[in-house]
Enzyme design. Structure first.
Site, PDB file in Angstrom:
ATOM      1  N   LYS A  89      10.084  27.472  16.685  1.00 40.76           N
ATOM      2  CA  LYS A  89       9.542  28.556  15.869  1.00 40.76           C
ATOM      3  C   LYS A  89      10.687  29.273  15.169  1.00 40.76           C
ATOM      4  CE  LYS A  89       8.676  32.868  16.446  1.00 40.76           C
ATOM      5  NZ  LYS A  89       9.128  33.286  15.112  1.00 40.76           N
ATOM      6  N   GLU A 105      20.044  34.071  24.261  1.00 37.02           N
ATOM      7  CA  GLU A 105      21.270  34.406  23.508  1.00 37.02           C
ATOM      8  C   GLU A 105      20.930  35.653  22.707  1.00 37.02           C
ATOM      9  OE1 GLU A 105      24.199  33.146  23.516  1.00 37.02           O
ATOM     10  OE2 GLU A 105      23.882  31.303  24.628  1.00 37.02           O
ATOM     11  N   CYS A 154      25.837  37.882  15.571  1.00 38.66           N
ATOM     12  CA  CYS A 154      25.843  38.401  16.938  1.00 38.66           C
ATOM     13  C   CYS A 154      27.275  38.560  17.452  1.00 38.66           C
ATOM     14  CB  CYS A 154      25.049  37.482  17.847  1.00 38.66           C
ATOM     15  SG  CYS A 154      25.608  35.769  17.785  1.00 38.66           S
ATOM     16  N   GLU A 211      24.061  47.824  18.239  1.00 40.02           N
ATOM     17  CA  GLU A 211      24.275  46.740  17.275  1.00 40.02           C
ATOM     18  C   GLU A 211      23.667  47.155  15.928  1.00 40.02           C
ATOM     19  OE1 GLU A 211      22.007  43.031  17.750  1.00 40.02           O
ATOM     20  OE2 GLU A 211      23.899  41.949  17.554  1.00 40.02           O
TER      21      GLU A 211
END
Ligand code: NAD
Length: 487
Positions: A177, A251, A285, A384
């Site tokens: 997906k 992750e 990331c 973040e």
């Protein structure tokens, strides 16, 4: 319109979707629709999982020799390399990655990953005979089963390769997906797998949003979920998998710190560090977005960063000379601008950037921005941002203090240290609690070695043999004395 599909790739066939919803892919540079694909529904997910289940339980793929599976992966890697520019432009159009960076980071890197697993599979010891304490034991490493692979939009083909490469090498079947922002490269990958001769049923590609994605996570016929995305979504998905005792690997996000030691040669270090801090418009990331500088060299670091960041070319992601492109969506620009305001409210100062670039009246651009006078407890140092915003944080004391500031984070994905003394650097690297680290190196990930997060940056390690092992179950078969099976 760049590219339009009216079918989904389910079980290796292009089939009509169950619903009639569509997803528009919008080019972040022009704000114009660049592609359209069907929006998969729960019924499509169910169909894809059923195909994957059947292909796993009855089909040839898990029963083939690893070298036969590897041959398909090699063809996929070759096809990606043959279309580097086309794929780079496609991904840049989907999500704004500067095309020069995209050619390497978004396209060549995935080809390397497929090549790596094609090379590993035939040599990996799937069966091992151990002496055991009480007699011989066959330890068989078997494919875990039907895999749900869920990816974010920021490095879409890269994440697809990180999951599909090892999962398929292991003999699993996969329902993939992609994020709704980046379905076009995923469908291109489906075409490439089809042309490479992947048996029917083994792979489905079903673009959809969160709710339909959750159906995939919860589906009882899915054996393993391999997820890359935000920490918030990872916690939700990990919880859902826990309820079903489903295997999962995560992750997730990061807020990585680059530590400049007091002996650093800035002229050498910054050209290696900066591309990692602002890679992919800061939508990475592993971006090194906290820059830790010794107090007595702080101003020198800030001056160098202001000069270099201020000179970066911002513009159309498809322009090969552009270094910073637009953010993926209007909502992402809102998020980044929101953090720029938060940083100012917290008392940090903007040394360069902070606004929208002059002379560009379309596209979701934010200037590359450097915040100074940042304290590590501020939200702009802890959360973040996922955009081109750096926080330069002074530290007092020695290397241990720098390590303590780097570790004062809920994340633990990546990081780097820059020094004239590699021994000192290695001690710092060992002290920082992250899964990946760079010592005077511009290379954040080597695909032959494990990559992943400590703390809230994830569970499990992708790449290297460890990445293959995420898709294997171990079975121990005790053997009668004197019997040696043919393997
Ligand atoms: P996101 O978590 O919003 O979405 C990621 C994917 O998960 C999308 O396909 C989304 O549709 C799907 N999803 C979200 N919630 C779901 C749920 N409950 N059930 C099933 N599917 C669900 O993340 P994003 O905004 O697309 O990507 C950015 C994030 O990804 C950042 O936090 C970034 O750090 C992280 N990321 C991590 C890595 C890594 O390797 N650690 C790599 C790239 C990106």
């Amino acid at each position: 319109m760049l590219k339009s599909y009216d079918r989904l790739f389910i079980g290796g066939q292009w089939v009509a979707p169950a619903g009639n919803g569509t997803i528009d892919v919008v080019n972040p540079t022009t704000e114009e629709v660049a592609g359209r694909v069907p929006d998969a529904t729960e019924a499509d997910i169910d169909r894809a999982v059923a195909c994957a289940r059947q292909a796993f339980d009855e089909g040839p793929w898990p029963r083939m020799q690893p070298a036969e599976r590897a041959a398909v992966l090699t063809k996929v890697a070759d096809a990606i390399k043959a279309d580097m520019q086309g794929l780079a432009e496609l991904i840049s159009t989907e999500m704004g990655s500067p095309v020069a960076w995209a050619a390497m980071g978004q396209v060549f890197a995935p080809a390397m990953i497929f090549d790596y697993y094609a090379g590993l599979a035939p040599t990996y010891s799937f069966d091992e005979i151990r002496a055991g304490l009480m007699g011989p034991v066959l330890v068989a490493n078997e494919p875990v089963g039907v895999v749900a692979a869920i990816a974010p939009w920021n490095v879409p083909l890269f994440i697809a390769a990180a999951k599909l490469g090892p999962a398929l090498a292991a003999g699993c079947t996969v329902v993939f997906k992609p994020a709704p922002e980046t379905p076009l490269d995923a469908f291109r990958l489906a075409e490439i797998f089809d042309e490479a001769g992947l048996p029917k049923g083994v792979l489905s590609v079903v673009p959809a949003g969160r709710e339909v994605g959750e159906r995939l996570v919860r589906h009882p016929d899915v054996d393993k979920v391999s997820f890359t995305g935000s920490t918030a979504a990872g916690k939700k998905i990990g919880g859902l998998c826990g309820e079903q005792l489903k295997r999962f690997s995560l992750e997730l996000g990061g807020k990585s710190a680059a530590i400049l030691l007091d002996d650093v040669n800035l002229a050498e270090a910054l050209p290696m560090l900066l591309p990692n801090s602002l890679m992919n418009n800061g939508e990475a990331c592993i971006a090194q977005t906290r820059i830790l500088a010794p107090r007595d060299r702080y101003q020198e670091v800030v001056d160098a960063l202001v000069e270099q960041v201020g000179a970066m070319k911002v513009g159309d992601a498809l322009d090969p000379t552009v270094e910073v492109g637009p953010l993926v969506a209007a909502r992402q620009r809102d998020r980044v601008e929101g953090y720029i305001k938060i940083g100012q409210d917290e008392g940090a100062k903007i040394a360069v950037g902070g606004g929208r670039p002059m002379g560009i009246d379309k596209g979701w651009f934010v200037e590359p921005t450097v915040f100074v006078d940042v304290d590590n407890s501020m939200r702009i140092a802890q959360e973040e941002i996922f955009g081109p915003v750096l926080a330069v944080i002074p530290y007092d004391g020695g290397d241990e203090q720098a390590v303590a500031v780097a570790n004062d984070s809920s994340y633990g994905l990546c990081g780097s240290v820059w020094t004239a003394d590699p021994d000192r650097g290695l001690a710092v690297a060992r002290g920082v609690r992250t899964g990946t680290y760079m010592l005077n190196s511009p290379i954040p990930i080597d695909f032959a070695t494990p990559f992943g997060g400590y703390k809230e940056s994830g569970i499990g390690r992708e790449f290297g043999p460890e990445g293959l092992e995420l898709f294997l179950e171990q079975k121990s078969i005790t053997l009668p004395a004197g019997y040696t099976p043919t393997l």
